[in-house]
Write an enzyme that holds these catalytic residues in place. Structure first.
Site, short mmCIF file in Angstrom:
data_model
loop_
_atom_site.label_atom_id
_atom_site.label_comp_id
_atom_site.label_asym_id
_atom_site.label_seq_id
_atom_site.Cartn_x
_atom_site.Cartn_y
_atom_site.Cartn_z
N TYR A 92 -28.42 55.59 22.07
CA TYR A 92 -27.56 54.66 21.32
C TYR A 92 -28.39 53.51 20.79
O TYR A 92 -29.50 53.25 21.26
CB TYR A 92 -26.38 54.16 22.16
CG TYR A 92 -26.71 53.11 23.20
CD1 TYR A 92 -26.68 51.75 22.88
CD2 TYR A 92 -26.99 53.47 24.51
CE1 TYR A 92 -26.96 50.79 23.84
CE2 TYR A 92 -27.26 52.51 25.47
CZ TYR A 92 -27.24 51.17 25.14
OH TYR A 92 -27.51 50.22 26.09
N CYS A 93 -27.83 52.85 19.78
CA CYS A 93 -28.46 51.68 19.18
C CYS A 93 -27.35 50.66 18.92
O CYS A 93 -26.38 50.62 19.66
CB CYS A 93 -29.21 52.09 17.91
SG CYS A 93 -30.48 50.90 17.41
N TRP A 94 -27.46 49.88 17.85
CA TRP A 94 -26.50 48.81 17.58
C TRP A 94 -25.10 49.31 17.27
O TRP A 94 -24.13 48.85 17.84
CB TRP A 94 -26.98 47.92 16.44
CG TRP A 94 -28.03 46.96 16.88
CD1 TRP A 94 -29.37 47.02 16.57
CD2 TRP A 94 -27.88 45.82 17.73
NE1 TRP A 94 -30.03 45.98 17.18
CE2 TRP A 94 -29.14 45.22 17.90
CE3 TRP A 94 -26.79 45.25 18.38
CZ2 TRP A 94 -29.34 44.09 18.66
CZ3 TRP A 94 -26.99 44.10 19.14
CH2 TRP A 94 -28.26 43.54 19.27
N CYS A 98 -26.28 51.53 11.88
CA CYS A 98 -27.69 51.56 12.27
C CYS A 98 -28.11 52.99 12.57
O CYS A 98 -27.40 53.72 13.25
CB CYS A 98 -27.87 50.68 13.51
SG CYS A 98 -29.53 50.75 14.19
N ILE A 122 -23.67 50.36 20.78
CA ILE A 122 -23.27 49.27 21.68
C ILE A 122 -22.08 48.52 21.10
O ILE A 122 -21.23 47.99 21.83
CB ILE A 122 -24.45 48.32 22.01
CG1 ILE A 122 -24.11 47.35 23.14
CG2 ILE A 122 -24.90 47.55 20.78
CD1 ILE A 122 -24.14 47.96 24.51
#
Length: 157
Positions: A92-94, A98, A122
């Protein structure tokens, strides 16, 4: 003229059922939503390692409890020391705007890992009211009533 002919959503007709089934199976093969990731982590035996692919500033600002911090740029040099080759990984990222989780998943797949990405990142983890760990400990915000069910741990979908 039928309703389908005038509907903007139906200008391109739906795929044949077999094609649609293949497409949606593929999507679920490559992605997991935050609610399913949370339920899996809460089970105590998720069957995967969750990887936060953001940089250090993002990680320190707040991350999913239990996630492994492995920024995209570090994957080639550090993945083998942090991840077991036979354990699937979810990245996962932002958030949905993204591509960091996608880049991380691609880098890990190229190294031979089985990988999915957590859609929503997130951002949606937080919007659904799930806990976030940061420099001052673990915090939990109220779920956003426009994106998550109130008073329920899952969307029941």
């Amino acid at each position: 003229m039928s309703d389908i002919d005038t509907s903007p959503a139906m200008r391109v007709p739906p795929a044949a059922p077999a094609e649609a089934a293949a497409f949606f199976t593929a999507r679920l093969t490559f992605q997991a939503d935050v609610s399913d990731v949370r339920a899996s982590l809460d089970s105590g035996a998720p069957g995967f390692v969750l990887v936060d692919s953001r940089g250090t500033a993002g990680w320190q600002q707040g991350h999913v409890p239990g996630a492994v911090h492995l920024p995209v740029a570090d994957i080639p040099d550090r993945a083998a020391s942090l991840l077991a080759p036979r354990v699937p990984v979810i990245t996962y990222c932002w958030g949905p705007g993204c591509d960091g989780a996608t880049r991380a998943a691609l880098a890990l797949a190229r190294l031979g890992y089985q990988v999915k990405e957590m859609i929503g990142g997130i951002e949606y983890w937080i919007r659904e009211g799930f806990p976030v760990e940061g420099a001052t400990g673990t915090e939990r915000r109220a779920a956003d009533p426009l994106t998550a069910p109130i008073g329920s741990p899952t969307c029941a979908c």
